[in-house]
Design a protein around this motif. Structure first.
Motif, PDB file in Angstrom:
ATOM      1  N   ILE A 145      56.582  42.055  57.943  1.00  0.00           N
ATOM      2  CA  ILE A 145      56.764  40.811  58.690  1.00  0.00           C
ATOM      3  C   ILE A 145      56.427  39.634  57.783  1.00  0.00           C
ATOM      4  N   GLY A 146      57.257  38.619  57.798  1.00  0.00           N
ATOM      5  CA  GLY A 146      56.969  37.392  57.072  1.00  0.00           C
ATOM      6  C   GLY A 146      56.298  36.385  57.988  1.00  0.00           C
ATOM      7  N   TYR A 147      55.445  35.544  57.407  1.00  0.00           N
ATOM      8  CA  TYR A 147      54.759  34.493  58.172  1.00  0.00           C
ATOM      9  C   TYR A 147      54.999  33.157  57.472  1.00  0.00           C
ATOM     10  N   LEU A 148      55.732  32.275  58.134  1.00  0.00           N
ATOM     11  CA  LEU A 148      56.060  30.954  57.608  1.00  0.00           C
ATOM     12  C   LEU A 148      55.452  29.900  58.521  1.00  0.00           C
ATOM     13  N   ARG A 149      54.523  29.126  57.988  1.00  0.00           N
ATOM     14  CA  ARG A 149      53.883  28.067  58.784  1.00  0.00           C
ATOM     15  C   ARG A 149      54.369  26.711  58.300  1.00  0.00           C
ATOM     16  N   ILE A 150      54.810  25.880  59.236  1.00  0.00           N
ATOM     17  CA  ILE A 150      55.279  24.530  58.923  1.00  0.00           C
ATOM     18  C   ILE A 150      54.482  23.561  59.787  1.00  0.00           C
ATOM     19  N   ASN A 151      53.609  22.779  59.152  1.00  0.00           N
ATOM     20  CA  ASN A 151      52.729  21.875  59.895  1.00  0.00           C
ATOM     21  C   ASN A 151      53.329  20.497  60.129  1.00  0.00           C
ATOM     22  N   ALA A 152      54.425  20.189  59.456  1.00  0.00           N
ATOM     23  CA  ALA A 152      55.086  18.898  59.652  1.00  0.00           C
ATOM     24  C   ALA A 152      56.435  18.928  58.975  1.00  0.00           C
ATOM     25  N   PHE A 153      57.306  18.031  59.401  1.00  0.00           N
ATOM     26  CA  PHE A 153      58.585  17.815  58.743  1.00  0.00           C
ATOM     27  C   PHE A 153      58.579  16.437  58.086  1.00  0.00           C
ATOM     28  N   GLU A 154      57.495  16.150  57.377  1.00  0.00           N
ATOM     29  CA  GLU A 154      57.328  14.881  56.671  1.00  0.00           C
ATOM     30  C   GLU A 154      56.152  14.999  55.703  1.00  0.00           C
ATOM     31  N   SER A 155      55.964  13.957  54.884  1.00  0.00           N
ATOM     32  CA  SER A 155      54.800  13.834  53.989  1.00  0.00           C
ATOM     33  C   SER A 155      54.640  15.042  53.081  1.00  0.00           C
ATOM     34  N   TYR A 156      55.728  15.425  52.417  1.00  0.00           N
ATOM     35  CA  TYR A 156      55.687  16.595  51.545  1.00  0.00           C
ATOM     36  C   TYR A 156      55.236  16.280  50.124  1.00  0.00           C
ATOM     37  N   GLY A 157      54.890  15.031  49.857  1.00  0.00           N
ATOM     38  CA  GLY A 157      54.333  14.719  48.549  1.00  0.00           C
ATOM     39  C   GLY A 157      55.141  13.758  47.720  1.00  0.00           C
ATOM     40  N   GLY A 158      56.262  13.247  48.231  1.00  0.00           N
ATOM     41  CA  GLY A 158      57.053  12.282  47.484  1.00  0.00           C
ATOM     42  C   GLY A 158      56.417  10.909  47.489  1.00  0.00           C
ATOM     43  N   ASP A 159      56.987  10.007  46.725  1.00  0.00           N
ATOM     44  CA  ASP A 159      56.409   8.675  46.579  1.00  0.00           C
ATOM     45  C   ASP A 159      56.540   7.817  47.834  1.00  0.00           C
ATOM     46  N   HIS A 160      57.592   8.045  48.619  1.00  0.00           N
ATOM     47  CA  HIS A 160      57.877   7.136  49.723  1.00  0.00           C
ATOM     48  C   HIS A 160      57.783   7.786  51.105  1.00  0.00           C
ATOM     49  N   ASN A 161      57.559   9.084  51.194  1.00  0.00           N
ATOM     50  CA  ASN A 161      57.615   9.821  52.451  1.00  0.00           C
ATOM     51  C   ASN A 161      58.903   9.510  53.201  1.00  0.00           C
ATOM     52  N   VAL A 162      60.015   9.697  52.527  1.00  0.00           N
ATOM     53  CA  VAL A 162      61.324   9.549  53.143  1.00  0.00           C
ATOM     54  C   VAL A 162      62.112  10.828  52.870  1.00  0.00           C
ATOM     55  N   PHE A 163      63.227  10.956  53.551  1.00  0.00           N
ATOM     56  CA  PHE A 163      64.021  12.171  53.438  1.00  0.00           C
ATOM     57  C   PHE A 163      64.424  12.453  51.991  1.00  0.00           C
ATOM     58  N   ALA A 164      64.677  11.405  51.233  1.00  0.00           N
ATOM     59  CA  ALA A 164      65.067  11.584  49.830  1.00  0.00           C
ATOM     60  C   ALA A 164      64.003  12.326  49.040  1.00  0.00           C
ATOM     61  N   ASP A 165      62.737  12.074  49.356  1.00  0.00           N
ATOM     62  CA  ASP A 165      61.648  12.771  48.693  1.00  0.00           C
ATOM     63  C   ASP A 165      61.408  14.146  49.308  1.00  0.00           C
ATOM     64  N   ASN A 166      61.418  14.205  50.614  1.00  0.00           N
ATOM     65  CA  ASN A 166      60.991  15.414  51.314  1.00  0.00           C
ATOM     66  C   ASN A 166      62.002  16.546  51.258  1.00  0.00           C
ATOM     67  N   SER A 167      63.289  16.225  51.322  1.00  0.00           N
ATOM     68  CA  SER A 167      64.308  17.271  51.385  1.00  0.00           C
ATOM     69  C   SER A 167      64.312  18.182  50.164  1.00  0.00           C
ATOM     70  N   PRO A 168      64.303  17.650  48.936  1.00  0.00           N
ATOM     71  CA  PRO A 168      64.280  18.567  47.786  1.00  0.00           C
ATOM     72  C   PRO A 168      62.980  19.357  47.672  1.00  0.00           C
ATOM     73  N   ILE A 169      61.869  18.776  48.109  1.00  0.00           N
ATOM     74  CA  ILE A 169      60.606  19.513  48.093  1.00  0.00           C
ATOM     75  C   ILE A 169      60.679  20.684  49.060  1.00  0.00           C
ATOM     76  N   LEU A 170      61.241  20.432  50.251  1.00  0.00           N
ATOM     77  CA  LEU A 170      61.420  21.512  51.219  1.00  0.00           C
ATOM     78  C   LEU A 170      62.368  22.568  50.669  1.00  0.00           C
ATOM     79  N   ALA A 171      63.469  22.140  50.063  1.00  0.00           N
ATOM     80  CA  ALA A 171      64.439  23.096  49.523  1.00  0.00           C
ATOM     81  C   ALA A 171      63.797  23.994  48.474  1.00  0.00           C
ATOM     82  N   ASN A 172      62.971  23.414  47.627  1.00  0.00           N
ATOM     83  CA  ASN A 172      62.295  24.198  46.596  1.00  0.00           C
ATOM     84  C   ASN A 172      61.350  25.220  47.217  1.00  0.00           C
ATOM     85  N   ALA A 173      60.618  24.817  48.254  1.00  0.00           N
ATOM     86  CA  ALA A 173      59.718  25.749  48.929  1.00  0.00           C
ATOM     87  C   ALA A 173      60.497  26.883  49.580  1.00  0.00           C
ATOM     88  N   LEU A 174      61.592  26.548  50.249  1.00  0.00           N
ATOM     89  CA  LEU A 174      62.385  27.579  50.924  1.00  0.00           C
ATOM     90  C   LEU A 174      63.035  28.522  49.916  1.00  0.00           C
TER      91      LEU A 174
END
Length: 449
Positions: free
Chosen positions: A244-273
């Motif tokens: 069984i896999g366990y994937l925890r997602i505590n937010a869909f924002e603030s992933y560590g980019g400079d501006h906390n916008v989709f432009a920063d967050n989307s590639p960070i999420l893609a890399n994690a996935l």
């Protein structure tokens, strides 16, 4: 205007002054926004029947796409797109949200947008109340008479009302809504947001403590030897016993980019996935637990990005529409379906469980809706979610205070509107109760498959 970003631009073309098919004045269908486009600049105004206040200015970047879509940016990062359509109409997309907004041309900027707005207690009160009256999505379902609300509280406001007194009046006005998307930030950065009666928020349960206790349960009780953390700690993954896999997602924002916008967050999420959904794991998983039981929301589009890794077939995740008649709270604009499109890479299509609770909020809930429409559908385990789905409509008062409200309705694929009530689980289990936290237990996760 609520803004998120989708792509980091290459070269700026803003400010050139050259005519554009988008030049002119546009009004949104609902939302109360007027957008003036000229010379590569887009100026947004927040309007009500009694006010027009400038919001943000964005600058065109790059050249129009094949369909005329133009990106506009703040600080060099795209936050919205505008696109002309047939018959002099257009569409606006706030990047990171899940659907477009219809635009209609106006002959000129409304006269009110050229007049200064007085900054005094009564004006601030009137704009605050009028914005809720014209846009709030639960006026009917919660049986609210905004004229009566105004009549009750306005006599309390005078020219000598202090900021602290005015802030408390606003708090008293929105408390009965029990709506986590009704938010006010006032003097001294004081802020308040109510919650659905009988539910909890981060003031009741420490996210740090909850995460620590669940991690202890994983390592000490379930034998997990490695918990991988991504996206500024907002995403975690562990291999559980039995495949069984366990994937925890505590937010869909603030992933560590400079501006906390989709432009920063989307590639960070893609890399994690990419690191989680490896070909070997996807093939080996007998089941996948996705834990959004303490997810405080963010961008809907990021939730769809996760859902895209969990299907081989495109499907409608949910639909949404916004209030579009300031004088009639039963009137809404056209229904916008939102689609999950399969990711071009390793995907998992087997059994899924989604762990939820009253601490699952906003984009955490729209993600849950997107998963509910999946085939096979997941089992929802835990407690009923908070019950706020709309994108935050963010406004600023003349005194500089900000406030938010929800003006949209979301409909799950089954046609149900869970606004206010929340999404119930298929299997009830305690989540982050005092007893659970004290024993670093997780009854929802431990529920047998």
């Amino acid at each position: 205007m609520v803004l998120t970003a989708c792509a980091t631009p290459s070269q700026s073309a803003g400010g050139s002054g050259s005519p554009s098919a988008l030049d002119g004045v546009w009004r949104t269908d609902g939302y109360g926004w007027v957008i003036s486009v000229k010379g590569g600049q887009a100026q947004t105004y927040d309007t009500t029947a009694i006010s027009c206040l400038p919001s943000q200015t964005t600058a065109q970047i790059g050249q129009p796409g094949p369909d005329g879509t133009v990106q506009y940016a703040r600080k060099g990062v795209a936050v919205e797109t505008l696109r002309p359509t047939a018959n002099g109409q257009g569409e606006l997309r706030l990047l990171g949200t899940a659907a477009d907004i219809d635009l209609t041309r106006l002959p000129a900027l409304p006269a009110a947008c050229g007049r200064p707005v007085t900054n005094d207690p009564l004006t601030n009160f009137d704009i605050f109340c009028q914005t809720f009256k014209e846009n709030y999505n639960s006026t009917v379902s919660k049986n609210i008479d905004w004229n009566a609300v105004r009549d009750k509280y306005r006599p309390m406001v005078t020219a000598s009302t202090t900021p602290d007194q005015l802030y408390q009046i606003f708090v008293d006005m929105i408390t009965p809504l029990g709506d986590a998307h009704a938010f006010i930030q006032g003097p001294g950065n004081n802020s308040f947001s109510p919650k659905r009666p009988g539910t909890r928020d981060e003031g009741d349960v420490s996210r740090k403590d909850a995460t620590t206790d669940v991690n202890q349960h994983l390592t000490q009780d379930l034998g997990v030897t490695n918990i991988q953390n991504f996206a500024n700690g907002k995403i975690s993954y562990a291999d559980l016993p039995g495949g069984i896999g366990y994937l925890r997602i505590n937010a869909f924002e603030s992933y560590g980019g400079d501006h906390n916008v989709f432009a920063d967050n989307s590639p960070i999420l893609a890399n994690a996935l990419d690191q989680i959904f490896t070909p070997a794991r996807v093939k080996a998983w007998r089941g996948l637990d996705i834990d959004v039981s303490f997810n405080t929301g963010g961008d809907d589009e990021l939730g769809l990005q996760v859902a895209s890794r969990l299907t081989n077939t495109a499907y409608t995740a949910y639909s949404k529409q916004a209030r579009n008649d300031p004088n009639d709270p039963t009137k809404y604009g056209r229904l916008r379906p939102v689609t999950v499109t399969p990711f071009n890479g390793p995907r998992y299509t087997g059994p899924v469980r989604v762990l939820i609770s009253d601490l699952t909020v906003s984009a955490g809930e729209t993600f849950t809706e997107a998963m509910m429409a999946r085939t096979p559908a997941p089992t929802l385990v835990g407690q009923t979610t908070q019950g706020v789905f709309a994108d935050d409509m963010t406004r600023q008062l003349p005194n500089g205070w900000t406030f938010t409200l929800g003006n949209e309705q979301y409909y799950a694929a089954n046609g149900h509107d869970y606004e206010g009530a929340g999404i119930p689980p298929n299997i009830q289990a305690p989540v982050f109760s005092k007893a659970e936290l004290a024993q670093h237990a997780d009854a929802a996760l431990d529920t047998p498959w």
